[in-house]
Design an enzyme around this catalytic site. Structure first.
Site, PDB file in Angstrom:
ATOM      1  N   GLU A   1       3.211  -4.682  12.288  1.00  0.00           N
ATOM      2  CA  GLU A   1       2.358  -3.503  12.084  1.00  0.00           C
ATOM      3  C   GLU A   1       1.215  -3.998  11.217  1.00  0.00           C
ATOM      4  O   GLU A   1       1.411  -4.306  10.046  1.00  0.00           O
ATOM      5  CB  GLU A   1       3.182  -2.396  11.401  1.00  0.00           C
ATOM      6  CG  GLU A   1       2.577  -1.025  11.611  1.00  0.00           C
ATOM      7  CD  GLU A   1       1.559  -0.687  10.561  1.00  0.00           C
ATOM      8  OE1 GLU A   1       0.354  -0.927  10.825  1.00  0.00           O
ATOM      9  OE2 GLU A   1       1.938  -0.209   9.498  1.00  0.00           O
TER      10      GLU A   1
ATOM     11  N   ASN B   1       0.803  -1.238   0.000  1.00  0.00           N
ATOM     12  CA  ASN B   1       0.000   0.000   0.000  1.00  0.00           C
ATOM     13  C   ASN B   1       0.831   1.282   0.000  1.00  0.00           C
ATOM     14  O   ASN B   1       0.406   2.289  -0.553  1.00  0.00           O
ATOM     15  CB  ASN B   1      -1.038  -0.019   1.132  1.00  0.00           C
ATOM     16  CG  ASN B   1      -0.442  -0.256   2.495  1.00  0.00           C
ATOM     17  OD1 ASN B   1       0.654  -0.789   2.612  1.00  0.00           O
ATOM     18  ND2 ASN B   1      -1.149   0.130   3.530  1.00  0.00           N
TER      19      ASN B   1
ATOM     20  N   GLU C   1       7.133   1.394  15.449  1.00  0.00           N
ATOM     21  CA  GLU C   1       8.030   1.896  14.405  1.00  0.00           C
ATOM     22  C   GLU C   1       8.275   3.371  14.706  1.00  0.00           C
ATOM     23  O   GLU C   1       7.554   4.005  15.481  1.00  0.00           O
ATOM     24  CB  GLU C   1       7.402   1.707  13.031  1.00  0.00           C
ATOM     25  CG  GLU C   1       7.141   0.235  12.741  1.00  0.00           C
ATOM     26  CD  GLU C   1       7.137  -0.107  11.270  1.00  0.00           C
ATOM     27  OE1 GLU C   1       8.135  -0.653  10.789  1.00  0.00           O
ATOM     28  OE2 GLU C   1       6.119   0.167  10.611  1.00  0.00           O
TER      29      GLU C   1
ATOM     30  N   CYS D   1      -3.501   1.465   6.605  1.00  0.00           N
ATOM     31  CA  CYS D   1      -3.799   0.804   7.883  1.00  0.00           C
ATOM     32  C   CYS D   1      -4.339   1.799   8.906  1.00  0.00           C
ATOM     33  O   CYS D   1      -5.034   1.421   9.831  1.00  0.00           O
ATOM     34  CB  CYS D   1      -2.569   0.082   8.407  1.00  0.00           C
ATOM     35  SG  CYS D   1      -1.119   1.121   8.469  1.00  0.00           S
TER      36      CYS D   1
HETATM   37  P1  NDP Z   1      -0.544  -9.674   3.343  1.00  0.00           P
HETATM   38  O1  NDP Z   1      -0.505  -9.577   4.806  1.00  0.00           O
HETATM   39  O2  NDP Z   1      -0.828 -10.997   2.721  1.00  0.00           O
HETATM   40  O3  NDP Z   1       0.880  -9.181   2.728  1.00  0.00           O
HETATM   41  C1  NDP Z   1       1.793  -8.316   3.346  1.00  0.00           C
HETATM   42  C2  NDP Z   1       3.220  -8.820   3.114  1.00  0.00           C
HETATM   43  O4  NDP Z   1       3.389 -10.089   3.719  1.00  0.00           O
HETATM   44  C3  NDP Z   1       3.575  -9.022   1.648  1.00  0.00           C
HETATM   45  O5  NDP Z   1       4.945  -8.724   1.441  1.00  0.00           O
HETATM   46  C4  NDP Z   1       3.305 -10.494   1.458  1.00  0.00           C
HETATM   47  O6  NDP Z   1       4.002 -11.026   0.378  1.00  0.00           O
HETATM   48  C5  NDP Z   1       3.840 -11.041   2.756  1.00  0.00           C
HETATM   49  N1  NDP Z   1       3.320 -12.358   3.095  1.00  0.00           N
HETATM   50  C6  NDP Z   1       2.134 -12.905   2.766  1.00  0.00           C
HETATM   51  N2  NDP Z   1       2.045 -14.171   3.274  1.00  0.00           N
HETATM   52  C7  NDP Z   1       3.205 -14.401   3.936  1.00  0.00           C
HETATM   53  C8  NDP Z   1       3.718 -15.512   4.663  1.00  0.00           C
HETATM   54  N3  NDP Z   1       3.027 -16.624   4.838  1.00  0.00           N
HETATM   55  N4  NDP Z   1       4.969 -15.399   5.198  1.00  0.00           N
HETATM   56  C9  NDP Z   1       5.689 -14.285   5.059  1.00  0.00           C
HETATM   57  N5  NDP Z   1       5.266 -13.214   4.371  1.00  0.00           N
HETATM   58  C10 NDP Z   1       4.029 -13.251   3.822  1.00  0.00           C
HETATM   59  O7  NDP Z   1      -1.536  -8.606   2.798  1.00  0.00           O
HETATM   60  P2  NDP Z   1      -2.321  -8.661   1.415  1.00  0.00           P
HETATM   61  O8  NDP Z   1      -1.450  -8.055   0.418  1.00  0.00           O
HETATM   62  O9  NDP Z   1      -2.861 -10.020   1.099  1.00  0.00           O
HETATM   63  O10 NDP Z   1      -3.565  -7.740   1.759  1.00  0.00           O
HETATM   64  C11 NDP Z   1      -4.711  -8.304   2.400  1.00  0.00           C
HETATM   65  C12 NDP Z   1      -5.278  -7.364   3.397  1.00  0.00           C
HETATM   66  O11 NDP Z   1      -4.328  -7.098   4.415  1.00  0.00           O
HETATM   67  C13 NDP Z   1      -5.600  -5.985   2.885  1.00  0.00           C
HETATM   68  O12 NDP Z   1      -6.760  -5.935   2.190  1.00  0.00           O
HETATM   69  C14 NDP Z   1      -5.608  -5.206   4.165  1.00  0.00           C
HETATM   70  O13 NDP Z   1      -6.801  -5.415   4.848  1.00  0.00           O
HETATM   71  C15 NDP Z   1      -4.480  -5.808   4.928  1.00  0.00           C
HETATM   72  N6  NDP Z   1      -3.216  -5.078   4.757  1.00  0.00           N
HETATM   73  C16 NDP Z   1      -2.830  -4.248   5.739  1.00  0.00           C
HETATM   74  C17 NDP Z   1      -1.680  -3.522   5.591  1.00  0.00           C
HETATM   75  C18 NDP Z   1      -1.223  -2.575   6.625  1.00  0.00           C
HETATM   76  O14 NDP Z   1      -0.592  -1.583   6.314  1.00  0.00           O
HETATM   77  N7  NDP Z   1      -1.464  -2.855   7.894  1.00  0.00           N
HETATM   78  C19 NDP Z   1      -0.852  -3.587   4.402  1.00  0.00           C
HETATM   79  C20 NDP Z   1      -1.308  -4.544   3.435  1.00  0.00           C
HETATM   80  C21 NDP Z   1      -2.449  -5.239   3.625  1.00  0.00           C
HETATM   81  P3  NDP Z   1       3.353 -11.080  -1.107  1.00  0.00           P
HETATM   82  O15 NDP Z   1       2.462  -9.921  -1.254  1.00  0.00           O
HETATM   83  O16 NDP Z   1       4.534 -10.998  -1.953  1.00  0.00           O
HETATM   84  O17 NDP Z   1       2.642 -12.377  -1.177  1.00  0.00           O
END
Ligand code: NDP
Length: 454
Positions: free
Chosen positions: A230, A132, A433, A264
């Site tokens: 976070e 994001n 952070e 977030c």
């Molecule tokens: P994720 O939590 O899946 O992804 C965030 C990061 O974690 C990415 O780099 C992802 O890699 C990585 N990741 C995913 N699965 C694993 C795992 N098993 N082990 C280690 N790393 C992992 O978020 P999404 O992109 O699927 O978004 C889904 C929802 O999460 C959003 O709609 C929102 O609600 C929330 N979100 C919240 C955020 C925040 O700032 N707090 C940021 C992003 C999402 P990769 O993408 O390469 O698979």
């Protein structure tokens, strides 16, 4: 054959670039490079480490326009915002360059000698960042990790990796030694998880969803690996009747629709005292009409598309059939567009009131008095951010102290700064952070007693 991923521009839906995805073997190689670089990096004198990091920050700033363009093409963030983010990333690295020789230990009075503490680097840290705010989130983790004397392997979200990849190149251009910052682009399930499992990675710093954060925390427990999280939020923007209603309403759209709600900290639950509910709602809707959705390459645009077709589908699962009091326009033609939506659901338990939608959707909920506002605010598994709008200073203090949230603003919706601690209560995260406080999460505290014989 490595797997490849086609990155699409969220407006045109055309492929921007095809990237190769790293697997566990590439992560292992990056961790090996980081491990090899670690002893020399922790030995760099503080002023020299600061100088190198400042050069890195200056290099980022010099490439801010390029980074902003990459971000906008890759994830649809309006160019004004992505330019701000790229410059802010440089500022974050500057801040932590300046923090290096200020993260001091202590001397503790004891009998029979001297007691001193040291903040020791952890070694190799794994940084997992979301899609994001790609360049900004990367800087939030790289800054304190390297300042504290660690080396790092950064795994950005695979769908928005371009600015992180460029940061890796810029670090080398700026003179950071080889292996200090390593960027590996792969899926979370494979490359991200390998950072959790790898025995030489001493800490994982993660930003993303609460669901994945829980899995990472459980995975880190296997090795008692340090972990900071976070995670998500469903933050409350609380507007009391004695507030400057015009100011609160004018500020509310940006607080939830900025970055298309993919934030977030989005204040997606707007709690309004019943006596001013209608007046506030009318002005909130009016202000939201001015939050222009359109081409993210235009500096007049406030809100672009959502990041991917898949995420659009996810947001639509919340909003299809939602009764709204306002639904904004969307541009015609291709693109992962979702309109601004404002709803006033009567069912406080509806998913739209409780879950993190991560899209441009706000629910507006009435409350009766201070106690009611606090009850509704805290009735959430999350506790990341929030705001209180009131003309009464004592009330502001009473309410912010009662809110179960880590990052709050009063008569403002702006609460995130690199010099102040940022993080969540409850299922919004673990650790902090930003600010000097984050450096404790990237170091071990060592205590040493030195006998003096007297
Ligand atoms: P994720 O939590 O899946 O992804 C965030 C990061 O974690 C990415 O780099 C992802 O890699 C990585 N990741 C995913 N699965 C694993 C795992 N098993 N082990 C280690 N790393 C992992 O978020 P999404 O992109 O699927 O978004 C889904 C929802 O999460 C959003 O709609 C929102 O609600 C929330 N979100 C919240 C955020 C925040 O700032 N707090 C940021 C992003 C999402 P990769 O993408 O390469 O698979």
């Amino acid at each position: 054959m490595p797997a490849t991923l086609a990155l699409r521009n969220p407006v045109s839906t055309d492929v921007v670039r095809e990237i190769e995805l790293a697997g566990a073997a590439e992560v292992d190689a990056a961790v090996a490079r980081a491990s090899a670089a670690a002893p020399a990096w922790r030995a760099v004198a503080p002023a020299d480490r600061a100088r190198l990091m400042r050069r890195f920050a200056d290099t980022i700033a010099a490439h801010a326009d390029e980074l902003a363009l990459l971000e906008t093409q890759n994830m649809g963030m309006p160019i004004g915002n992505s330019t701000w983010c790229a410059n802010a990333a440089a500022d974050v690295i500057h801040y932590f360059a300046g923090a290096i020789d200020k993260h001091t230990g202590s001397t503790i009075p004891v009998a029979g000698g001297v007691d001193v503490t040291f903040h020791e680097p952890l070694g190799v840290v794994g940084l997992i960042t979301p899609w994001n705010f790609p360049v900004l989130m990367a800087s939030w983790k790289i800054g304190p990790a390297l300042a504290a004397g660690n080396t790092a392997v950064l795994k950005p979200a695979e769908i928005t990796p371009l600015t992180a990849m460029r940061l890796g190149e810029l670090a080398l251009e700026a003179g950071l030694p080889e292996g200090v910052l390593n960027v590996v682009v792969g899926t979370g399930a494979e490359a991200g998880w390998r950072l959790v499992e790898h025995p030489d990675v001493r800490k994982v710093a993660f930003t993303g969803s609460t669901a994945v954060g829980k899995r990472i925390m459980a995975g880190c427990a296997e090795q008692v690996k340090r972990v900071t999280l976070e995670l998500g939020g469903k933050s409350a923007n609380i507007v009391f009747a004695d507030a400057d209603i015009d100011a609160a309403a004018a500020s509310a759209p940006g607080a939830v629709f900025d970055n298309s709600g993919q934030d977030c900290c989005a204040r997606s639950r707007v709690l309004v005292q019943r006596s001013v509910f209608d007046r506030f709602l009318e002005r909130f809707i009016e202000a939201s009409k001015g939050f222009t959705i359109g081409d993210p390459m235009s500096t007049d645009t406030a809100m672009g598309p959502l990041v991917t077709a898949q995420h659009l589908e996810r947001v639509r699962a919340f909003t299809d059939g939602l009764a709204t009091v306002y639904t904004g326009p969307t541009p015609s033609g291709p693109g992962y567009w979702h309109p601004i939506m404002i709803a006033t659901p009567s069912d406080a338990d509806a998913a739209i009131c409780r879950d993190e939608v991560f899209g441009p959707v706000a629910v507006v909920i009435p409350f009766d008095d201070e106690a009611d506002a606090i009850r509704i605010c805290n009735d959430s598994v999350y506790g990341l951010s929030g705001s209180v709008w009131t003309g009464d200073g004592s009330r502001a203090l009473r309410v912010v102290r009662a809110m179960d949230a880590g990052t709050i603003s009063v008569n403002s919706n702006s609460s995130v700064r690199y010099s102040t601690p940022f993080g969540g209560f409850k299922q919004s995260g673990l650790g902090r952070e930003h600010s000097m406080a984050v450096l404790d999460h990237y170091t071990e505290l060592k205590n040493v007693f030195i006998a003096t014989g007297a």
